[in-house]
Design a protein around this motif. Sequence first.
Motif, PDB file in Angstrom:
ATOM      1  N   ILE A  51      16.806   1.460  -7.173  1.00 10.60           N
ATOM      2  CA  ILE A  51      15.840   1.045  -6.160  1.00 10.60           C
ATOM      3  C   ILE A  51      14.891   0.039  -6.795  1.00 10.60           C
ATOM      4  CG2 ILE A  51      14.242   2.961  -6.651  1.00 10.60           C
ATOM      5  CD1 ILE A  51      13.606   3.021  -3.622  1.00 10.60           C
ATOM      6  N   SER A  52      14.515  -0.961  -6.021  1.00 10.55           N
ATOM      7  CA  SER A  52      13.553  -1.962  -6.492  1.00 10.55           C
ATOM      8  C   SER A  52      12.791  -2.496  -5.282  1.00 10.55           C
ATOM      9  CB  SER A  52      14.268  -3.096  -7.226  1.00 10.55           C
ATOM     10  OG  SER A  52      15.171  -3.774  -6.361  1.00 10.55           O
ATOM     11  N   ALA A  99      16.440   7.779  -3.211  1.00 12.18           N
ATOM     12  CA  ALA A  99      15.595   7.189  -4.244  1.00 12.18           C
ATOM     13  C   ALA A  99      14.255   6.821  -3.643  1.00 12.18           C
ATOM     14  CB  ALA A  99      16.254   5.945  -4.845  1.00 12.18           C
ATOM     15  N   ALA A 100      13.250   6.732  -4.497  1.00 12.99           N
ATOM     16  CA  ALA A 100      11.921   6.313  -4.049  1.00 12.99           C
ATOM     17  C   ALA A 100      11.264   5.512  -5.159  1.00 12.99           C
ATOM     18  CB  ALA A 100      11.066   7.514  -3.657  1.00 12.99           C
ATOM     19  N   ILE A 101      10.318   4.668  -4.745  1.00 12.66           N
ATOM     20  CA  ILE A 101       9.648   3.791  -5.702  1.00 12.66           C
ATOM     21  C   ILE A 101       8.172   3.711  -5.336  1.00 12.66           C
ATOM     22  CG2 ILE A 101      10.170   1.719  -4.321  1.00 12.66           C
ATOM     23  CD1 ILE A 101      10.657   0.263  -7.039  1.00 12.66           C
ATOM     24  N   ASN A 102       7.320   3.683  -6.350  1.00 13.36           N
ATOM     25  CA  ASN A 102       5.890   3.669  -6.056  1.00 13.36           C
ATOM     26  C   ASN A 102       5.429   2.278  -5.627  1.00 13.36           C
ATOM     27  OD1 ASN A 102       5.868   2.306  -8.495  1.00 13.36           O
ATOM     28  ND2 ASN A 102       4.114   3.431  -9.299  1.00 13.36           N
ATOM     29  N   ARG A 103       4.147   2.146  -5.356  1.00 14.36           N
ATOM     30  CA  ARG A 103       3.639   0.916  -4.746  1.00 14.36           C
ATOM     31  C   ARG A 103       3.842  -0.306  -5.634  1.00 14.36           C
ATOM     32  NH1 ARG A 103      -2.392   2.425  -3.218  1.00 14.36           N
ATOM     33  NH2 ARG A 103      -2.234   3.350  -5.294  1.00 14.36           N
ATOM     34  N   SER A 104       3.698  -0.144  -6.918  1.00 18.63           N
ATOM     35  CA  SER A 104       3.822  -1.296  -7.821  1.00 18.63           C
ATOM     36  C   SER A 104       5.254  -1.550  -8.263  1.00 18.63           C
ATOM     37  CB  SER A 104       2.952  -1.076  -9.052  1.00 18.63           C
ATOM     38  OG  SER A 104       3.469  -0.015  -9.833  1.00 18.63           O
ATOM     39  N   ALA A 162       8.417   4.520   4.556  1.00 13.66           N
ATOM     40  CA  ALA A 162       7.179   4.170   3.855  1.00 13.66           C
ATOM     41  C   ALA A 162       6.214   5.341   3.907  1.00 13.66           C
ATOM     42  CB  ALA A 162       6.545   2.943   4.491  1.00 13.66           C
ATOM     43  N   GLY A 163       5.557   5.589   2.773  1.00 13.01           N
ATOM     44  CA  GLY A 163       4.596   6.686   2.725  1.00 13.01           C
ATOM     45  C   GLY A 163       4.137   6.888   1.300  1.00 13.01           C
ATOM     46  N   PRO A 164       3.714   8.100   0.954  1.00 13.88           N
ATOM     47  CA  PRO A 164       3.362   8.399  -0.433  1.00 13.88           C
ATOM     48  C   PRO A 164       4.640   8.610  -1.241  1.00 13.88           C
ATOM     49  CG  PRO A 164       3.143  10.360   0.894  1.00 13.88           C
ATOM     50  CD  PRO A 164       3.497   9.257   1.841  1.00 13.88           C
ATOM     51  N   LEU A 165       4.569   8.469  -2.539  1.00 15.03           N
ATOM     52  CA  LEU A 165       5.734   8.693  -3.376  1.00 15.03           C
ATOM     53  C   LEU A 165       6.096  10.178  -3.321  1.00 15.03           C
ATOM     54  CD1 LEU A 165       7.778   7.382  -5.308  1.00 15.03           C
ATOM     55  CD2 LEU A 165       6.260   8.049  -7.189  1.00 15.03           C
ATOM     56  N   SER A 166       7.244  10.477  -2.772  1.00 16.10           N
ATOM     57  CA  SER A 166       7.627  11.870  -2.563  1.00 16.10           C
ATOM     58  C   SER A 166       9.139  11.954  -2.381  1.00 16.10           C
ATOM     59  CB  SER A 166       6.931  12.424  -1.313  1.00 16.10           C
ATOM     60  OG  SER A 166       7.417  13.710  -0.971  1.00 16.10           O
ATOM     61  N   ARG A 167       9.685  13.132  -2.703  1.00 13.82           N
ATOM     62  CA  ARG A 167      11.095  13.413  -2.424  1.00 13.82           C
ATOM     63  C   ARG A 167      11.283  14.036  -1.041  1.00 13.82           C
ATOM     64  NH1 ARG A 167      14.561  13.595  -6.895  1.00 13.82           N
ATOM     65  NH2 ARG A 167      13.539  13.215  -8.893  1.00 13.82           N
ATOM     66  N   MET A 168      10.169  14.342  -0.376  1.00 11.34           N
ATOM     67  CA  MET A 168      10.230  15.089   0.878  1.00 11.34           C
ATOM     68  C   MET A 168      10.161  14.149   2.066  1.00 11.34           C
ATOM     69  SD  MET A 168      10.434  18.071  -0.387  1.00 11.34           S
ATOM     70  CE  MET A 168      10.214  19.101   1.070  1.00 11.34           C
ATOM     71  N   ARG A 169      11.137  14.229   2.952  1.00  7.44           N
ATOM     72  CA  ARG A 169      11.150  13.322   4.102  1.00  7.44           C
ATOM     73  C   ARG A 169       9.931  13.530   4.993  1.00  7.44           C
ATOM     74  NH1 ARG A 169      15.012  17.224   5.313  1.00  7.44           N
ATOM     75  NH2 ARG A 169      14.751  18.261   7.324  1.00  7.44           N
ATOM     76  N   ARG A 221       0.809  -1.213   0.000  1.00 11.21           N
ATOM     77  CA  ARG A 221       0.000   0.000   0.000  1.00 11.21           C
ATOM     78  C   ARG A 221       0.847   1.271   0.000  1.00 11.21           C
ATOM     79  NH1 ARG A 221      -4.610  -1.262   4.625  1.00 11.21           N
ATOM     80  NH2 ARG A 221      -5.397  -3.191   3.725  1.00 11.21           N
ATOM     81  N   TYR A 222       2.137   1.117   0.252  1.00  9.78           N
ATOM     82  CA  TYR A 222       2.996   2.277   0.429  1.00  9.78           C
ATOM     83  C   TYR A 222       4.065   2.376  -0.648  1.00  9.78           C
ATOM     84  CZ  TYR A 222       1.049   2.311   5.146  1.00  9.78           C
ATOM     85  OH  TYR A 222       0.196   2.334   6.221  1.00  9.78           O
ATOM     86  N   ALA A 223       4.326   3.608  -1.060  1.00 11.06           N
ATOM     87  CA  ALA A 223       5.573   3.876  -1.757  1.00 11.06           C
ATOM     88  C   ALA A 223       6.693   3.775  -0.728  1.00 11.06           C
ATOM     89  CB  ALA A 223       5.544   5.267  -2.375  1.00 11.06           C
ATOM     90  N   MET A 224       7.890   3.510  -1.212  1.00  8.68           N
ATOM     91  CA  MET A 224       9.037   3.351  -0.327  1.00  8.68           C
ATOM     92  C   MET A 224      10.156   4.275  -0.766  1.00  8.68           C
ATOM     93  SD  MET A 224       8.103   1.105   1.876  1.00  8.68           S
ATOM     94  CE  MET A 224       9.681   0.796   2.664  1.00  8.68           C
ATOM     95  N   GLY A 225      10.840   4.811   0.222  1.00  7.50           N
ATOM     96  CA  GLY A 225      11.957   5.701  -0.089  1.00  7.50           C
ATOM     97  C   GLY A 225      13.203   5.299   0.674  1.00  7.50           C
ATOM     98  N   TRP A 226      14.345   5.622   0.090  1.00  8.25           N
ATOM     99  CA  TRP A 226      15.629   5.544   0.788  1.00  8.25           C
ATOM    100  C   TRP A 226      16.142   6.972   0.961  1.00  8.25           C
ATOM    101  CZ3 TRP A 226      17.752   1.468   3.145  1.00  8.25           C
ATOM    102  CH2 TRP A 226      17.360   0.178   2.756  1.00  8.25           C
TER     103      TRP A 226
END
Length: 120
Positions: free
Chosen positions: A69-70, A48-53, A97-104, A30-35
């Motif tokens: 990122i994968s 980097a960030a990646i969307n839910r799919s 984990a959260g919405p796809l975003s560049r913002m922490r 359900r979440y986009a993921m970011g590093w």
Amino acid sequence: VQLQASGGGLVQAGGSLRLSCAASGRTFSRYAMGWFRQAPGKEREIVAAINRSGGSTVYADSVKGRFTISRDNAKNTVYLQMNSLKPEDTAVYYCAAGPLSRMREDYTYWGQGTQVTVSS
């Protein structure tokens, strides 16, 4: 969602590391993921960030072409493959984990961080 980052370590410049972030629970997809990463005395920044799919990704300019990122939703895990590492990549790396975003500030859940040190 609880996140556990791993895979950090000490590597020479030009080397590679793969970070993993394992998520608990059945809501990972359900979440986009970011590093993100944070070096001493600096702000935490997006890597980097990646969307839910897994079909859409974003990267910081400083890592484009070197990091990938994968995610594997069946394993509740997100990865960060880091190649051609540079000393300036040295930092504590966090998954979030959260919405796809560049913002922490947009991310809700955070892992504990894993140290990456690149020697010259």
